[in-house]
Design a protein around this motif. Structure first.
Motif, PDB file in Angstrom:
ATOM      1  N   MET A 272       0.848  -1.173   0.000  1.00 49.56           N
ATOM      2  CA  MET A 272       0.000   0.000   0.000  1.00 49.56           C
ATOM      3  C   MET A 272       0.894   1.237   0.000  1.00 49.56           C
ATOM      4  N   PRO A 273       0.539   2.233  -0.781  1.00 52.87           N
ATOM      5  CA  PRO A 273       1.330   3.461  -0.776  1.00 52.87           C
ATOM      6  C   PRO A 273       1.394   4.096   0.618  1.00 52.87           C
ATOM      7  N   ALA A 274       2.546   4.640   0.945  1.00 55.80           N
ATOM      8  CA  ALA A 274       2.790   5.188   2.290  1.00 55.80           C
ATOM      9  C   ALA A 274       1.817   6.307   2.655  1.00 55.80           C
ATOM     10  N   GLU A 275       1.477   7.167   1.705  1.00 56.61           N
ATOM     11  CA  GLU A 275       0.580   8.286   2.034  1.00 56.61           C
ATOM     12  C   GLU A 275      -0.834   7.796   2.371  1.00 56.61           C
ATOM     13  N   ILE A 276      -1.248   6.705   1.771  1.00 55.01           N
ATOM     14  CA  ILE A 276      -2.566   6.134   2.093  1.00 55.01           C
ATOM     15  C   ILE A 276      -2.532   5.541   3.494  1.00 55.01           C
ATOM     16  N   ALA A 277      -1.482   4.800   3.800  1.00 56.62           N
ATOM     17  CA  ALA A 277      -1.332   4.227   5.142  1.00 56.62           C
ATOM     18  C   ALA A 277      -1.271   5.332   6.194  1.00 56.62           C
ATOM     19  N   GLU A 278      -0.571   6.409   5.870  1.00 54.46           N
ATOM     20  CA  GLU A 278      -0.458   7.532   6.812  1.00 54.46           C
ATOM     21  C   GLU A 278      -1.821   8.158   7.098  1.00 54.46           C
ATOM     22  N   ASP A 279      -2.609   8.395   6.047  1.00 56.95           N
ATOM     23  CA  ASP A 279      -3.954   8.970   6.241  1.00 56.95           C
ATOM     24  C   ASP A 279      -4.831   8.029   7.059  1.00 56.95           C
ATOM     25  N   PHE A 280      -4.768   6.734   6.759  1.00 61.93           N
ATOM     26  CA  PHE A 280      -5.581   5.771   7.497  1.00 61.93           C
ATOM     27  C   PHE A 280      -5.179   5.738   8.973  1.00 61.93           C
ATOM     28  N   ASN A 281      -3.885   5.645   9.227  1.00 61.07           N
ATOM     29  CA  ASN A 281      -3.413   5.583  10.615  1.00 61.07           C
ATOM     30  C   ASN A 281      -3.800   6.838  11.392  1.00 61.07           C
ATOM     31  N   GLU A 282      -3.728   7.981  10.739  1.00 63.34           N
ATOM     32  CA  GLU A 282      -4.115   9.227  11.399  1.00 63.34           C
ATOM     33  C   GLU A 282      -5.628   9.252  11.651  1.00 63.34           C
ATOM     34  N   ALA A 283      -6.407   8.773  10.683  1.00 62.79           N
ATOM     35  CA  ALA A 283      -7.863   8.716  10.869  1.00 62.79           C
ATOM     36  C   ALA A 283      -8.215   7.815  12.050  1.00 62.79           C
ATOM     37  N   ALA A 284      -7.509   6.707  12.184  1.00 58.11           N
ATOM     38  CA  ALA A 284      -7.755   5.796  13.307  1.00 58.11           C
ATOM     39  C   ALA A 284      -7.320   6.428  14.625  1.00 58.11           C
ATOM     40  N   ALA A 285      -6.210   7.148  14.606  1.00 58.57           N
ATOM     41  CA  ALA A 285      -5.670   7.741  15.829  1.00 58.57           C
ATOM     42  C   ALA A 285      -6.566   8.843  16.384  1.00 58.57           C
ATOM     43  N   VAL A 286      -7.248   9.591  15.522  1.00 63.68           N
ATOM     44  CA  VAL A 286      -8.073  10.709  16.001  1.00 63.68           C
ATOM     45  C   VAL A 286      -9.540  10.340  16.183  1.00 63.68           C
ATOM     46  N   LEU A 287      -9.892   9.104  15.892  1.00 68.17           N
ATOM     47  CA  LEU A 287     -11.293   8.684  15.963  1.00 68.17           C
ATOM     48  C   LEU A 287     -11.949   9.039  17.297  1.00 68.17           C
ATOM     49  N   SER A 288     -11.299   8.703  18.402  1.00 74.87           N
ATOM     50  CA  SER A 288     -11.923   8.944  19.709  1.00 74.87           C
ATOM     51  C   SER A 288     -11.916  10.421  20.091  1.00 74.87           C
ATOM     52  N   ILE A 289     -11.015  11.188  19.519  1.00 75.65           N
ATOM     53  CA  ILE A 289     -10.915  12.616  19.831  1.00 75.65           C
ATOM     54  C   ILE A 289     -11.853  13.439  18.953  1.00 75.65           C
ATOM     55  N   SER A 290     -11.882  13.099  17.655  1.00 81.45           N
ATOM     56  CA  SER A 290     -12.683  13.862  16.705  1.00 81.45           C
ATOM     57  C   SER A 290     -13.176  12.965  15.576  1.00 81.45           C
ATOM     58  N   PRO A 291     -14.390  12.437  15.709  1.00 79.97           N
ATOM     59  CA  PRO A 291     -14.944  11.647  14.610  1.00 79.97           C
ATOM     60  C   PRO A 291     -14.992  12.436  13.301  1.00 79.97           C
ATOM     61  N   LYS A 292     -15.207  13.741  13.399  1.00 84.91           N
ATOM     62  CA  LYS A 292     -15.259  14.589  12.203  1.00 84.91           C
ATOM     63  C   LYS A 292     -13.913  14.583  11.480  1.00 84.91           C
ATOM     64  N   ALA A 293     -12.823  14.743  12.223  1.00 84.56           N
ATOM     65  CA  ALA A 293     -11.490  14.716  11.613  1.00 84.56           C
ATOM     66  C   ALA A 293     -11.199  13.335  11.045  1.00 84.56           C
TER      67      ALA A 293
END
Length: 142
Positions: free
Chosen positions: A1-22
């Motif tokens: 998987m391209p690194a930028e896609i993995a980065e976006d996914f990991n960040e989306a998972a990391a902020v889920l509990s803080i900001s579902p909108k983000a």
């Protein structure tokens, strides 16, 4: 998987509990990158999703949920109001989590399963070669 896609996914998972909108906005961005990396180069996300659906290669359950990522991401990126109450519709935690689940299914479809199949084919071809047999045929229906 391209690194930028993995980065976006990991960040989306990391902020889920803080900001579902983000998380939802990042999931939408991740989906757009994933589709682009798999040949769907439409300028906007909705036509890219439609092209992926029209290709007919996605498992039905995944295809049925694909557009959810775009719609939930739209709530995050473009505030929408409830027509009855005029309140801005929030992204709920379970919706942002659903986005991540759909993306995981897409990762499996586009990256994991093809890599597994290629590794298995390579191993069998080596065994066939050792036995003096021709390699597996390639292409559909062969």
């Amino acid at each position: 998987m391209p690194a930028e896609i993995a980065e976006d996914f990991n960040e989306a998972a990391a902020v889920l509990s803080i900001s579902p909108k983000a998380s939802a906005a990042l999931s939408r961005r991740c989906l757009q990158g994933l589709l682009k990396s798999n040949g769907y180069n439409q300028k906007d996300l909705a036509p890219a999703i439609q092209a992926a659906l029209d290709a007919g290669t996605l498992p039905p359950a995944l295809a049925e949920n694909l557009d959810a990522v775009r719609n939930i991401g739209n709530f995050a990126a473009h505030p929408m109001k409830d027509k009855q109450t005029n309140a801005v519709l929030p992204v709920e935690p379970h919706e942002a989590e659903w986005n991540l689940e759909v993306l995981e299914g897409l990762f499996d479809h586009y990256y994991v399963q093809p890599a597994k199949a290629a590794a298995r084919r390579d191993a069998l071809n080596k065994k066939l070669e050792g036995a003096g047999k021709p390699p597996l045929k390639t292409g559909s229906g062969t």
